[in-house]
Design a protein around this motif. Structure first.
Motif, PDB file in Angstrom:
ATOM      1  N   ARG A  14     -12.371   4.803   3.537  1.00 33.12           N
ATOM      2  CA  ARG A  14     -11.794   4.400   2.195  1.00 33.12           C
ATOM      3  C   ARG A  14     -10.531   4.315   2.216  1.00 33.12           C
ATOM      4  O   ARG A  14      -9.388   5.582   2.163  1.00 33.12           O
ATOM      5  N   ILE A  15      -9.490   3.228   2.429  1.00 34.82           N
ATOM      6  CA  ILE A  15      -8.109   3.518   2.131  1.00 34.82           C
ATOM      7  C   ILE A  15      -7.649   2.127   1.123  1.00 34.82           C
ATOM      8  O   ILE A  15      -8.057   1.410   1.090  1.00 34.82           O
ATOM      9  N   ARG A  16      -7.007   3.250   0.253  1.00 35.24           N
ATOM     10  CA  ARG A  16      -6.349   2.493  -1.710  1.00 35.24           C
ATOM     11  C   ARG A  16      -4.918   2.445  -1.232  1.00 35.24           C
ATOM     12  O   ARG A  16      -4.139   3.595  -1.176  1.00 35.24           O
ATOM     13  N   ASN A  17      -4.339   1.110  -1.806  1.00 32.61           N
ATOM     14  CA  ASN A  17      -3.015   1.336  -2.221  1.00 32.61           C
ATOM     15  C   ASN A  17      -2.660   1.814  -3.262  1.00 32.61           C
ATOM     16  O   ASN A  17      -2.740   1.251  -4.629  1.00 32.61           O
ATOM     17  N   THR A  18      -2.335   3.030  -3.616  1.00 31.43           N
ATOM     18  CA  THR A  18      -1.532   3.625  -4.785  1.00 31.43           C
ATOM     19  C   THR A  18      -0.185   3.737  -5.414  1.00 31.43           C
ATOM     20  O   THR A  18      -0.284   3.729  -5.954  1.00 31.43           O
ATOM     21  N   ASN A  19       0.382   1.973  -4.246  1.00 33.16           N
ATOM     22  CA  ASN A  19       1.927   1.458  -4.736  1.00 33.16           C
ATOM     23  C   ASN A  19       1.959   1.654  -6.028  1.00 33.16           C
ATOM     24  O   ASN A  19       1.176   0.793  -6.804  1.00 33.16           O
ATOM     25  N   THR A  20       2.756   2.059  -6.781  1.00 32.41           N
ATOM     26  CA  THR A  20       3.699   1.715  -8.291  1.00 32.41           C
ATOM     27  C   THR A  20       4.326   0.508  -9.020  1.00 32.41           C
ATOM     28  O   THR A  20       5.072   0.593  -9.219  1.00 32.41           O
ATOM     29  N   ASP A  21       4.935   0.210  -7.308  1.00 36.66           N
ATOM     30  CA  ASP A  21       6.134  -0.544  -7.815  1.00 36.66           C
ATOM     31  C   ASP A  21       5.592  -1.656  -7.406  1.00 36.66           C
ATOM     32  O   ASP A  21       6.828  -2.533  -6.923  1.00 36.66           O
ATOM     33  N   GLY A  52      -3.896  -0.721  -5.890  1.00 32.85           N
ATOM     34  CA  GLY A  52      -5.238  -1.066  -6.851  1.00 32.85           C
ATOM     35  C   GLY A  52      -6.616  -1.444  -5.889  1.00 32.85           C
ATOM     36  O   GLY A  52      -6.982  -1.046  -5.451  1.00 32.85           O
ATOM     37  N   GLU A  53      -5.967  -1.956  -4.815  1.00 33.46           N
ATOM     38  CA  GLU A  53      -7.276  -2.740  -3.748  1.00 33.46           C
ATOM     39  C   GLU A  53      -7.510  -1.108  -3.085  1.00 33.46           C
ATOM     40  O   GLU A  53      -6.540  -0.140  -2.393  1.00 33.46           O
TER      41      GLU A  53
END
Ligand code: TA6
Length: 296
Positions: A141-148, A276-277
């Protein structure tokens, strides 16, 4: 069970009550062993594998992320297999019901250094589990946790090295008539002929839009590996054969005869995640008596 493995590198040993087992190193979240209930080793691991970071372990199931092979600016197959992962003690509820207790959850997040070469933040959770029947399941499970607000794209593979008795007596079923990119011919696109794939020389092909189930038949052992995958549309088939084998310091000259890589992958179309995805990619491998599988 968490123990010291080769060169003092830590590994987790999973045991199923009926006798099957698996081992995964925290280094690279790298599965290096999968044994059936007779204690037979089903994965190939080179006798010359170098268990010394930052070199990847030769064999087992390298995790290729965020880049498969040299399709991009990173080192070949990305950096997930060259990093120390941690045990994830409180994973968010896992999608697949884990009917077995024989599993471990691992997690990888990028360091500052990683962000310099791949400027994205992510959480990569991997569950390695053994089913009661002794099948080996890997769920990513790979989640994008970018805040930008930035999305990112990646390519991925479970680079699985199957142990086979004799590559010249192995057949792969399920990839007939499909298109593939031939890595030995500048990734040109071809169409596979109509019958099962056999091996008499170096092969390095990325089959596109493949079925969820692929079979690898080992004639001598009368055994078929069945690979089932989800979220991974492509399948890479690789055997280095004699010349390439001789050129690899961490691979025995004759070992190409006893291995075949069939890799559940997402290569042709990179996967893109918005912040978030989360993406999930799963592979389940089992080893069954060939008579069981020949007719299917
Ligand atoms: O699995 C196919 C492949 O991309 C081959 O081209 C070969 O490079 C293989 O992976 C092994 O790569 P590695 O970086 O582990 O030596």
């Amino acid at each position: 069970e968490r123990v010291k493995g080769i060169n003092g590198l830590e590994k987790i040993v999973l045991r199923e009550i009926r006798g099957s087992s698996a081992e995964v190193y925290l280094y690279g979240a790298h599965v290096t062993s999968w044994k059936n209930d007779h204690g037979e080793e089903l994965l190939f691991l080179s006798s010359k594998a170098i268990f010394k970071p930052p070199k990847a372990i030769r064999g087992g199931i390298p995790i290729c992320f965020p880049q498969f092979s040299n399709n991009g600016p990173l080192e070949s197959h990305g950096f997930a297999r060259n990093r120390f992962w941690s045990i994830d003690n409180d994973p968010p509820p896992f999608p697949t019901n884990t009917s077995t207790k024989a599993y471990v959850d691992l997690i990888l997040k990028p360091t500052e250094e990683d962000m310099k070469i791949w400027p994205h933040s992510f959480e990569f959770r991997l569950r390695v589990s053994l089913s009661p029947a002794g099948d080996l399941l890997l769920t990513s499970r790979i989640r994008n946790t970018n805040t930008d607000g930035k999305p990112f794209s990646f390519t991925f593979a479970y680079h699985t090295y199957f142990s086979v008795s004799d590559i010249s007596e192995v057949r792969v079923e399920g990839l007939e008539t499909l298109d593939y990119l031939d890595n030995l011919q500048h990734k040109e696109r071809f169409t596979e002929q109509g019958d099962a794939i056999t091996f008499e020389s170096e092969v390095d092909k990325i089959y596109l839009s493949t079925p969820t189930k692929i079979a690898i038949l080992d004639h001598e052992k009368k055994r078929t590996f069945v690979l089932r995958k989800d979220g991974l549309p492509d399948a890479v088939v690789w055997n280095p054969w004699e010349k390439k084998a001789k050129g690899m310091v961490d691979f025995g000259d004759d070992e190409y005869k006893h291995m075949l890589c069939v890799e559940a992958a997402a290569v042709e179309k990179p996967i893109t995640l918005k912040p978030g995805e989360e993406w999930r990619g799963r592979q389940e491998i089992s080893a069954v008596p060939s008579s069981y599988c020949s007719g299917q």
